[in-house]
Scaffold this motif. Structure first.
Motif, PDB file in Angstrom:
ATOM      1  N   CYS A  24       1.172 -17.219   9.104  1.00  0.00           N
ATOM      2  CA  CYS A  24       1.617 -18.612   9.398  1.00  0.00           C
ATOM      3  C   CYS A  24       0.562 -19.189  10.148  1.00  0.00           C
ATOM      4  O   CYS A  24      -0.043 -18.688  11.050  1.00  0.00           O
ATOM      5  CB  CYS A  24       2.784 -18.375  10.278  1.00  0.00           C
ATOM      6  SG  CYS A  24       4.556 -18.238   9.343  1.00  0.00           S
ATOM      7  N   HIS A  25       0.647 -20.555  10.052  1.00  0.00           N
ATOM      8  CA  HIS A  25      -0.339 -21.369  10.914  1.00  0.00           C
ATOM      9  C   HIS A  25       0.227 -21.234  12.443  1.00  0.00           C
ATOM     10  O   HIS A  25       1.365 -21.291  12.771  1.00  0.00           O
ATOM     11  CB  HIS A  25      -0.188 -22.907  10.499  1.00  0.00           C
ATOM     12  CG  HIS A  25      -0.988 -23.808  11.315  1.00  0.00           C
ATOM     13  ND1 HIS A  25      -2.514 -23.560  11.368  1.00  0.00           N
ATOM     14  CD2 HIS A  25      -0.858 -25.024  11.448  1.00  0.00           C
ATOM     15  CE1 HIS A  25      -3.018 -24.386  12.160  1.00  0.00           C
ATOM     16  NE2 HIS A  25      -2.060 -25.294  12.058  1.00  0.00           N
ATOM     17  N   PRO A  26      -0.663 -20.796  13.329  1.00  0.00           N
ATOM     18  CA  PRO A  26      -0.282 -20.452  14.603  1.00  0.00           C
ATOM     19  C   PRO A  26       0.778 -21.363  15.202  1.00  0.00           C
ATOM     20  O   PRO A  26       1.703 -21.010  16.022  1.00  0.00           O
ATOM     21  CB  PRO A  26      -1.494 -20.130  15.286  1.00  0.00           C
ATOM     22  CG  PRO A  26      -2.390 -19.695  14.362  1.00  0.00           C
ATOM     23  CD  PRO A  26      -1.990 -20.433  13.179  1.00  0.00           C
ATOM     24  N   PRO A  27       0.449 -22.792  15.324  1.00  0.00           N
ATOM     25  CA  PRO A  27       1.232 -23.851  16.058  1.00  0.00           C
ATOM     26  C   PRO A  27       2.525 -23.745  15.410  1.00  0.00           C
ATOM     27  O   PRO A  27       3.676 -24.361  16.198  1.00  0.00           O
ATOM     28  CB  PRO A  27       0.504 -25.057  15.868  1.00  0.00           C
ATOM     29  CG  PRO A  27      -0.938 -24.733  15.577  1.00  0.00           C
ATOM     30  CD  PRO A  27      -0.900 -23.504  14.645  1.00  0.00           C
ATOM     31  N   LEU A  28       2.999 -23.153  14.333  1.00  0.00           N
ATOM     32  CA  LEU A  28       4.215 -23.305  13.748  1.00  0.00           C
ATOM     33  C   LEU A  28       4.775 -21.983  13.422  1.00  0.00           C
ATOM     34  O   LEU A  28       6.102 -21.703  13.293  1.00  0.00           O
ATOM     35  CB  LEU A  28       3.931 -23.727  11.961  1.00  0.00           C
ATOM     36  CG  LEU A  28       3.612 -25.287  12.325  1.00  0.00           C
ATOM     37  CD1 LEU A  28       3.186 -25.721  10.556  1.00  0.00           C
ATOM     38  CD2 LEU A  28       4.388 -26.295  12.859  1.00  0.00           C
ATOM     39  N   LYS A  29       4.140 -21.030  13.758  1.00  0.00           N
ATOM     40  CA  LYS A  29       4.668 -19.568  13.733  1.00  0.00           C
ATOM     41  C   LYS A  29       5.919 -19.193  14.293  1.00  0.00           C
ATOM     42  O   LYS A  29       6.805 -18.750  13.627  1.00  0.00           O
ATOM     43  CB  LYS A  29       3.566 -18.564  14.239  1.00  0.00           C
ATOM     44  CG  LYS A  29       3.852 -17.055  13.875  1.00  0.00           C
ATOM     45  CD  LYS A  29       2.924 -16.323  14.370  1.00  0.00           C
ATOM     46  CE  LYS A  29       3.121 -14.770  13.982  1.00  0.00           C
ATOM     47  NZ  LYS A  29       1.874 -13.815  14.606  1.00  0.00           N
ATOM     48  N   SER A  30       6.149 -19.787  15.540  1.00  0.00           N
ATOM     49  CA  SER A  30       7.513 -19.356  16.298  1.00  0.00           C
ATOM     50  C   SER A  30       8.656 -19.992  15.734  1.00  0.00           C
ATOM     51  O   SER A  30       9.788 -19.669  15.844  1.00  0.00           O
ATOM     52  CB  SER A  30       7.248 -19.836  17.863  1.00  0.00           C
ATOM     53  OG  SER A  30       7.120 -21.384  17.794  1.00  0.00           O
TER      54      SER A  30
END
Lengths: 108, 122
Positions: free
Chosen positions: B60-66
């Motif tokens: 996942c794209h880190p800013p969207l991962k959560s």
């Protein structure tokens, strides 16, 4: 994250012009760069992979070059069908992909 | 001929979950390749959301991962995206696509859906 910076964001050109779009990576990505063309309301289409390899069926007026951090997409003689938005995308690691901001090629 | 088709609500309320499904025709998603999601806010550039590879490994794209969950249903030849706690900033055209994780075209998204506009309303 690897940041990809495209320039210019907009480019005005005429049919027959030679056009160059630049993409710069925030760190070395070797040759792991692709270019896409996108027309309004449509999904992007691959033009170039591994920095300089032309995707099958793409006209030879398109070419790509570069390695490391600096890359270019060149259209040798702009055709009416080429007015579109172009995107670069790095894949130094396929677990962490990034696109550039896009370059819109407009009719001058 | 490989074809992908996105489906899901075109309107999602803020703070709720955006859920999209991609149905693949003409190719089995249990075979090689990764499958993923890319979005494009109106008038803006492309943003990679995430990919699922080998039916289970998710990137996942880190800013969207959560906020991102991805899954595969091989019996239906589909893969799905859930994006939690959406805001107006998540309004975009969402594309599903096939990612080449090997071969000559390694690193490219070679087949795309037509895209679906998802609007987040307040």
């Amino acid at each position: 994250d690897i940041q990809m910076t495209q320039s210019p964001s907009t480019l005005s050109a005429s049919v027959g012009d030679r056009v160059t779009i630049t993409c710069r990576a925030s760190q070395s990505i070797n040759k792991w760069l692709a270019w896409y063309q996108q027309k309004p309301g449509k999904a992007p289409k691959v033009l170039i992979y591994k920095a300089s390899n032309l995707e099958s069926g793409v006209p030879s007026r398109f070419s790509g070059s570069g390695s490391g951090t600096d890359f270019t997409l060149t259209i040798s003689s702009l055709q009416p069908d080429d007015f579109a938005t172009y995107h670069c995308q790095q894949y130094n690691s396929y677990s962490l992909l990034t696109f550039g901001g896009g370059t819109k090629v407009e009719i001058k | 001929q490989v074809q992908l088709q996105e489906s899901g609500p075109g309107l999602v309320r803020a703070s709720e979950t955006l859920s999209l499904t991609c149905t693949v025709f003409g190719y089995s998603i249990s075979s090689d390749y990764c499958w993923g999601w890319i979005r494009q806010p109106p008038g803006k550039g492309l943003e990679w959301i995430g990919s699922i590879c080998h039916g289970a490994t998710v990137y996942c794209h880190p800013p969207l991962k959560s906020r991102t969950t991805m899954s595969v249903d091989m019996s239906k030849n589909q893969f799905s995206l859930n994006l939690d706690s959406v805001t107006a900033a998540d309004t975009a055209v969402y594309y599903c696509a096939r990612f080449c994780n090997g071969g000559n075209s390694y690193g490219t998204w070679d087949y795309w859906g037509q895209g679906t506009l998802v609007t987040v309303s307040s």
